[in-house]
Write a protein that holds these residues in place. Structure first.
Motif, PDB file in Angstrom:
ATOM      1  N   GLY A  15     -21.157  22.371 -16.324  1.00 27.95           N
ATOM      2  CA  GLY A  15     -20.069  22.302 -17.284  1.00 27.95           C
ATOM      3  C   GLY A  15     -19.291  21.004 -17.184  1.00 27.95           C
ATOM      4  N   CYS A  16     -17.977  21.111 -17.229  1.00 36.15           N
ATOM      5  CA  CYS A  16     -17.098  19.938 -17.109  1.00 36.15           C
ATOM      6  C   CYS A  16     -16.727  19.641 -15.656  1.00 36.15           C
ATOM      7  N   GLY A  17     -17.213  20.470 -14.733  1.00 38.96           N
ATOM      8  CA  GLY A  17     -16.796  20.335 -13.341  1.00 38.96           C
ATOM      9  C   GLY A  17     -15.571  21.179 -13.056  1.00 38.96           C
ATOM     10  N   ARG A  18     -15.287  21.385 -11.782  1.00 41.86           N
ATOM     11  CA  ARG A  18     -14.149  22.223 -11.382  1.00 41.86           C
ATOM     12  C   ARG A  18     -12.846  21.442 -11.251  1.00 41.86           C
ATOM     13  N   GLY A  19     -12.917  20.118 -11.193  1.00 40.24           N
ATOM     14  CA  GLY A  19     -11.697  19.329 -11.134  1.00 40.24           C
ATOM     15  C   GLY A  19     -10.898  19.518  -9.864  1.00 40.24           C
ATOM     16  N   ILE A  20     -11.575  19.726  -8.731  1.00 39.37           N
ATOM     17  CA  ILE A  20     -10.892  19.859  -7.444  1.00 39.37           C
ATOM     18  C   ILE A  20     -10.803  18.456  -6.842  1.00 39.37           C
ATOM     19  N   VAL A  21      -9.635  17.868  -6.895  1.00 34.50           N
ATOM     20  CA  VAL A  21      -9.461  16.438  -6.676  1.00 34.50           C
ATOM     21  C   VAL A  21      -9.952  15.976  -5.305  1.00 34.50           C
ATOM     22  N   CYS A  22      -9.610  16.693  -4.251  1.00 34.29           N
ATOM     23  CA  CYS A  22     -10.023  16.241  -2.911  1.00 34.29           C
ATOM     24  C   CYS A  22     -11.540  16.232  -2.769  1.00 34.29           C
ATOM     25  N   GLU A  23     -12.208  17.221  -3.359  1.00 33.42           N
ATOM     26  CA  GLU A  23     -13.674  17.245  -3.318  1.00 33.42           C
ATOM     27  C   GLU A  23     -14.248  16.064  -4.090  1.00 33.42           C
ATOM     28  N   VAL A  24     -13.683  15.778  -5.256  1.00 29.66           N
ATOM     29  CA  VAL A  24     -14.191  14.684  -6.084  1.00 29.66           C
ATOM     30  C   VAL A  24     -13.979  13.345  -5.387  1.00 29.66           C
ATOM     31  N   LEU A  25     -12.828  13.156  -4.768  1.00 32.19           N
ATOM     32  CA  LEU A  25     -12.575  11.912  -4.050  1.00 32.19           C
ATOM     33  C   LEU A  25     -13.520  11.746  -2.870  1.00 32.19           C
ATOM     34  N   ARG A  26     -13.873  12.850  -2.234  1.00 32.95           N
ATOM     35  CA  ARG A  26     -14.804  12.766  -1.119  1.00 32.95           C
ATOM     36  C   ARG A  26     -16.210  12.390  -1.591  1.00 32.95           C
ATOM     37  N   ARG A  27     -16.643  12.964  -2.718  1.00 37.03           N
ATOM     38  CA  ARG A  27     -17.989  12.716  -3.222  1.00 37.03           C
ATOM     39  C   ARG A  27     -18.059  11.479  -4.112  1.00 37.03           C
ATOM     40  N   ARG A  28     -16.884  11.070  -4.653  1.00 30.58           N
ATOM     41  CA  ARG A  28     -16.793   9.909  -5.553  1.00 30.58           C
ATOM     42  C   ARG A  28     -17.647  10.080  -6.808  1.00 30.58           C
ATOM     43  N   CYS A  29     -17.792  11.321  -7.284  1.00 30.71           N
ATOM     44  CA  CYS A  29     -18.566  11.542  -8.503  1.00 30.71           C
ATOM     45  C   CYS A  29     -18.198  12.899  -9.078  1.00 30.71           C
ATOM     46  N   GLY A  30     -18.648  13.133 -10.321  1.00 31.17           N
ATOM     47  CA  GLY A  30     -18.397  14.411 -10.971  1.00 31.17           C
ATOM     48  C   GLY A  30     -18.575  14.288 -12.474  1.00 31.17           C
ATOM     49  N   LYS A  31     -18.110  15.308 -13.176  1.00 32.71           N
ATOM     50  CA  LYS A  31     -18.135  15.315 -14.632  1.00 32.71           C
ATOM     51  C   LYS A  31     -16.729  15.016 -15.151  1.00 32.71           C
ATOM     52  N   CYS A  32     -16.517  15.249 -16.450  1.00 37.60           N
ATOM     53  CA  CYS A  32     -15.278  14.785 -17.078  1.00 37.60           C
ATOM     54  C   CYS A  32     -14.018  15.418 -16.494  1.00 37.60           C
ATOM     55  N   ALA A  33     -14.028  16.740 -16.222  1.00 34.06           N
ATOM     56  CA  ALA A  33     -12.832  17.365 -15.644  1.00 34.06           C
ATOM     57  C   ALA A  33     -12.580  16.869 -14.229  1.00 34.06           C
ATOM     58  N   ASP A  34     -13.650  16.563 -13.504  1.00 32.33           N
ATOM     59  CA  ASP A  34     -13.501  16.022 -12.155  1.00 32.33           C
ATOM     60  C   ASP A  34     -12.857  14.636 -12.185  1.00 32.33           C
ATOM     61  N   LEU A  35     -13.449  13.742 -12.966  1.00 36.50           N
ATOM     62  CA  LEU A  35     -13.025  12.341 -12.975  1.00 36.50           C
ATOM     63  C   LEU A  35     -11.631  12.179 -13.572  1.00 36.50           C
ATOM     64  N   ASN A  36     -11.361  12.892 -14.651  1.00 37.86           N
ATOM     65  CA  ASN A  36     -10.044  12.739 -15.278  1.00 37.86           C
ATOM     66  C   ASN A  36      -8.963  13.500 -14.519  1.00 37.86           C
ATOM     67  N   SER A  37      -9.336  14.515 -13.754  1.00 39.26           N
ATOM     68  CA  SER A  37      -8.346  15.153 -12.877  1.00 39.26           C
ATOM     69  C   SER A  37      -7.937  14.211 -11.751  1.00 39.26           C
ATOM     70  N   VAL A  38      -8.868  13.369 -11.298  1.00 41.51           N
ATOM     71  CA  VAL A  38      -8.502  12.353 -10.312  1.00 41.51           C
ATOM     72  C   VAL A  38      -7.497  11.377 -10.921  1.00 41.51           C
ATOM     73  N   PHE A  39      -7.737  10.974 -12.167  1.00 37.50           N
ATOM     74  CA  PHE A  39      -6.768  10.098 -12.844  1.00 37.50           C
ATOM     75  C   PHE A  39      -5.395  10.766 -12.903  1.00 37.50           C
ATOM     76  N   VAL A  40      -5.356  12.036 -13.261  1.00 39.12           N
ATOM     77  CA  VAL A  40      -4.087  12.761 -13.366  1.00 39.12           C
ATOM     78  C   VAL A  40      -3.411  12.863 -12.000  1.00 39.12           C
ATOM     79  N   ALA A  41      -4.178  13.214 -10.978  1.00 36.22           N
ATOM     80  CA  ALA A  41      -3.592  13.374  -9.644  1.00 36.22           C
ATOM     81  C   ALA A  41      -3.038  12.059  -9.112  1.00 36.22           C
ATOM     82  N   LEU A  42      -3.796  10.974  -9.244  1.00 33.66           N
ATOM     83  CA  LEU A  42      -3.324   9.680  -8.753  1.00 33.66           C
ATOM     84  C   LEU A  42      -2.113   9.200  -9.557  1.00 33.66           C
ATOM     85  N   SER A  43      -2.101   9.488 -10.852  1.00 35.60           N
ATOM     86  CA  SER A  43      -0.940   9.119 -11.669  1.00 35.60           C
ATOM     87  C   SER A  43       0.292   9.874 -11.209  1.00 35.60           C
TER      88      SER A  43
END
Length: 340
Positions: free
Chosen positions: A179-207
């Motif tokens: 799907g769009c990914g789970r958007g769990i920011v710490c997991e995405v930052l650890r793996r440095r990859c994902g789908k749209c909800a993952d990547l854009n949730s990182v943008f939201v969290a860092l912002s």
């Protein structure tokens, strides 16, 4: 300025596979068809569908419903998301089915001219867009990363652009994610990859960690041709708030998708124009549905809060059904263009 940007997008999408000719405005009809396959002895099915709001950039009209449901309603959840709700008595109806359709007009969004002097704002007013949740963790690591990325930047747009560029340069799209990914920011930052909800949730969290109000937008990519199937076209992008100006879109995930499609590094010169476009703009081929995470629907579901709401949500006798397994829930989304 708008005309120049639209021409730029036209040139971009003509050379990128998977991106067809851009339009300033897109219109058509979205059709949802749902079939439920309850197991033996099940007694009640409840279905929630996200419904797109009418806003300054999109208009939704002519809602039509057809099905053998016993009860239905139109509701708003505590976050302001719109919901279509349906309920079936499975002791009387063993083959629940539903068709929902509505007209859609969507405009391209371009937000690139904030005032030179930005006023201050009260962070308390933007509490939901600055705070953490169980998916967007704002721990010391995330805050330190945001501080390092935005070091030396003074304004909100400068800081947001630094975060956007960091994601494009340091992360990648993973097509294996469901799907769009789970958007769990710490997991995405650890793996440095994902789908749209993952990547854009990182943008939201860092912002948010940098003191910038930000949110995800969950929606659907619209079709380019009549009869196109959009069942798997769910998409997430981001918005950040500029005081005295408003919400500004950003979609680093679509830059990384283009890099994957083209087999290029995200910093390749061929992607420079697309990278510039998706900071401060999003194309017309997307329809916004909902905001927010950890959602309690309306009427409330019996299951736990849901991560985000862009897929149909089904409960049978109070038990949530996974929309990806395709056993109890079978749904299709189609796009029909108006006749010229």
């Amino acid at each position: 300025m708008l005309k120049r940007i639209s021409v730029l997008v036209l040139l971009l999408v003509l050379v990128l596979p998977g991106f067809s000719r851009a339009e300033d405005t897109v219109s058509g009809r979205l059709i949802w068809r749902v079939r439920i396959h309850p197991r033996a002895r099940a007694s009640r099915a409840r279905l929630w569908l996200p419904y797109p709001p009418t806003t300054p950039v999109q208009r939704v009209t002519d809602l039509r419903l057809r099905g053998n449901y016993r009860r239905h309603g139109f509701y708003t959840d505590p976050r302001g998301n719109l919901i279509l709700y349906f309920e079936w008595d499975l002791t009387r109806t063993r083959r629940p089915e539903l068709e929902v359709s509505y007209g859609v007009l969507r405009r391209e969004v371009v937000r690139r001219d904030p005032p030179p002097a930005l006023p201050a704002y009260d962070p308390a007013v933007f509490g939901p867009y600055l705070s953490a949740n169980r998916y967007l963790t704002l721990n010391e690591r995330v805050r330190a990363l945001a501080e390092r990325i935005t070091a030396g930047r003074k304004t909100v747009p400068e800081k947001a652009r630094a975060i956007y560029d960091w994601i494009v340069e340091n992360m990648r799209r993973d097509p294996r994610v469901k799907g769009c990914g789970r958007g769990i920011v710490c997991e995405v930052l650890r793996r440095r990859c994902g789908k749209c909800a993952d990547l854009n949730s990182v943008f939201v969290a860092l912002s948010r960690a940098a003191g910038i109000p930000a949110r995800e937008v969950f929606g659907l990519r619209l079709g380019r041709k009549p009869g196109e199937t959009l069942t798997g076209a769910q998409h997430c992008w981001a918005e950040f708030f500029v005081p005295g100006y408003g919400w500004v879109p950003a979609d680093p995930a679509d830059v990384l998708k283009a890099a994957l499609v083209k087999g290029l590094p995200p910093t390749a010169p061929e992607l420079k124009s697309l990278r510039e476009y998706y900071f401060g703009a999003v194309d017309a081929y997307r329809l916004a549905f909902t905001h927010g995470r950890d959602l309690i629907l309306n009427p409330p579901q019996e299951g736990p809060p849901i991560n985000y709401f862009v897929y149909p949500y089904l409960e049978i006798d109070g038990r949530p059904m996974d929309p990806f397994l395709g056993r109890e829930l079978d749904f299709e989304i189609r796009w029909e263009k108006p006749r010229s």
